[in-house]
Design a protein around this motif. Structure first.
Motif, PDB file in Angstrom:
ATOM      1  N   HIS A  62       0.834  -1.202   0.000  1.00 15.36           N
ATOM      2  CA  HIS A  62       0.000   0.000   0.000  1.00 15.36           C
ATOM      3  C   HIS A  62       0.869   1.253   0.000  1.00 15.36           C
ATOM      4  N   THR A  63       1.902   1.251   0.836  1.00 15.91           N
ATOM      5  CA  THR A  63       2.787   2.415   0.935  1.00 15.91           C
ATOM      6  C   THR A  63       3.539   2.647  -0.369  1.00 15.91           C
ATOM      7  N   THR A  66       0.995   3.767  -3.106  1.00 16.13           N
ATOM      8  CA  THR A  66       0.466   5.116  -2.906  1.00 16.13           C
ATOM      9  C   THR A  66       1.526   6.175  -3.159  1.00 16.13           C
ATOM     10  N   ALA A  70       1.579   8.584  -6.314  1.00 16.85           N
ATOM     11  CA  ALA A  70       1.417   9.996  -5.942  1.00 16.85           C
ATOM     12  C   ALA A  70       2.589  10.832  -6.435  1.00 16.85           C
ATOM     13  N   SER A 134      -7.693   0.649  -1.909  1.00 19.82           N
ATOM     14  CA  SER A 134      -7.082   1.360  -0.785  1.00 19.82           C
ATOM     15  C   SER A 134      -6.102   2.426  -1.269  1.00 19.82           C
ATOM     16  N   VAL A 135      -5.301   2.089  -2.281  1.00 13.50           N
ATOM     17  CA  VAL A 135      -4.355   3.056  -2.849  1.00 13.50           C
ATOM     18  C   VAL A 135      -5.124   4.204  -3.504  1.00 13.50           C
ATOM     19  N   TRP A 136      -6.185   3.883  -4.234  1.00 13.61           N
ATOM     20  CA  TRP A 136      -6.999   4.909  -4.897  1.00 13.61           C
ATOM     21  C   TRP A 136      -7.564   5.900  -3.886  1.00 13.61           C
ATOM     22  N   SER A 138      -6.291   6.664  -1.015  1.00 14.31           N
ATOM     23  CA  SER A 138      -5.225   7.377  -0.302  1.00 14.31           C
ATOM     24  C   SER A 138      -4.442   8.338  -1.189  1.00 14.31           C
ATOM     25  N   LEU A 139      -4.633   8.251  -2.499  1.00 12.35           N
ATOM     26  CA  LEU A 139      -3.830   9.049  -3.426  1.00 12.35           C
ATOM     27  C   LEU A 139      -3.930  10.560  -3.241  1.00 12.35           C
ATOM     28  N   GLU A 191       1.423   6.631   5.690  1.00 12.66           N
ATOM     29  CA  GLU A 191       0.654   5.645   4.938  1.00 12.66           C
ATOM     30  C   GLU A 191       0.876   4.237   5.476  1.00 12.66           C
TER      31      GLU A 191
END
Length: 204
Positions: A62-63, A66, A70, A134-136, A138-139, A191
């Motif tokens: 995820h980190t 993201t 980003a 989850s990434v979407w 947090s972007l 993140e």
């Protein structure tokens, strides 16, 4: 002092209360000393080890996903200011939709009737799909944070780099990345911690 008191009350006191409770048996309200029994039980449970590995893998991917995405998006926004307004509005979509609305929509799009991708019986597919959502979600915060750091780079520096023959890759890696490295590190830590305690996205 008031801030320290609130932090101690909200953040520290519950931790020590939970720590104390971990050394007790609580069976339907009957509390008795447990010693190290609870820890022996947890560490001897294979499901705990598997859950820990999955959680760490989730947080790491995820980190990386993201911050990597980003960074690329923020760089493109910074290099193309005329597109920034449009792309900024698009980024507000995942930021403005509550998790309890966004995730079911994504689930319906990905899972549907379960004819092609069945998230209930395909664990790897479910993991990747949930990770993508989850990434979407947090972007936006990560993009705007990195973009704010990039805006501090003077245009004169870029012009000097171009005169010296620097290409797009050299500008990105040798000028932009060092300028936002600290911001990206902080964003990555935030993140990672957030992903470690992620529940809603996976559950939904």
């Amino acid at each position: 002092m008031p801030l320290a008191a609130v932090t101690a009350l909200v953040g520290i006191a519950p931790f020590f209360a939970a720590l104390r409770g971990s050394f007790l048996h609580d069976i339907y309200g009957a509390v008795s000393p447990a010693g190290w029994d609870n820890y022996r039980f947890i560490l001897g449970d294979g499901a705990f080890g598997l859950s820990l590995k999955i959680s760490l893998l989730w947080a790491l991917l995820h980190t990386l996903g993201t911050i990597g995405a980003a960074g690329i998006i923020a760089y493109r926004l910074w290099r193309s200011p005329h597109r920034a307004a449009f792309l900024g509005l698009i980024l507000f979509i995942p930021w403005s939709i509550p998790v309890y609305i966004a995730v079911p929509i994504w689930r319906a799009l990905i899972h549907g009737e379960g004819e092609f991708l069945n998230l209930l019986v395909e664990p790897v597919t479910a993991f990747v799909a949930a990770l993508g959502v989850s990434v979407w979600l947090s972007l936006p915060a990560a993009v705007f944070l990195i973009h704010a750091g990039l805006k501090k780079i003077g245009r004169g520096v870029l012009e000097a780099a171009r005169i010296d023959g620097a290409g797009e890759g050299t500008i990105a890696l040798s000028i932009c990345l060092p300028a936002v490295r600290e911001l990206m590190t902080v964003a990555a830590l935030l993140e990672f911690v957030k992903a470690l305690k992620e529940f809603s996205v996976v559950f939904l």
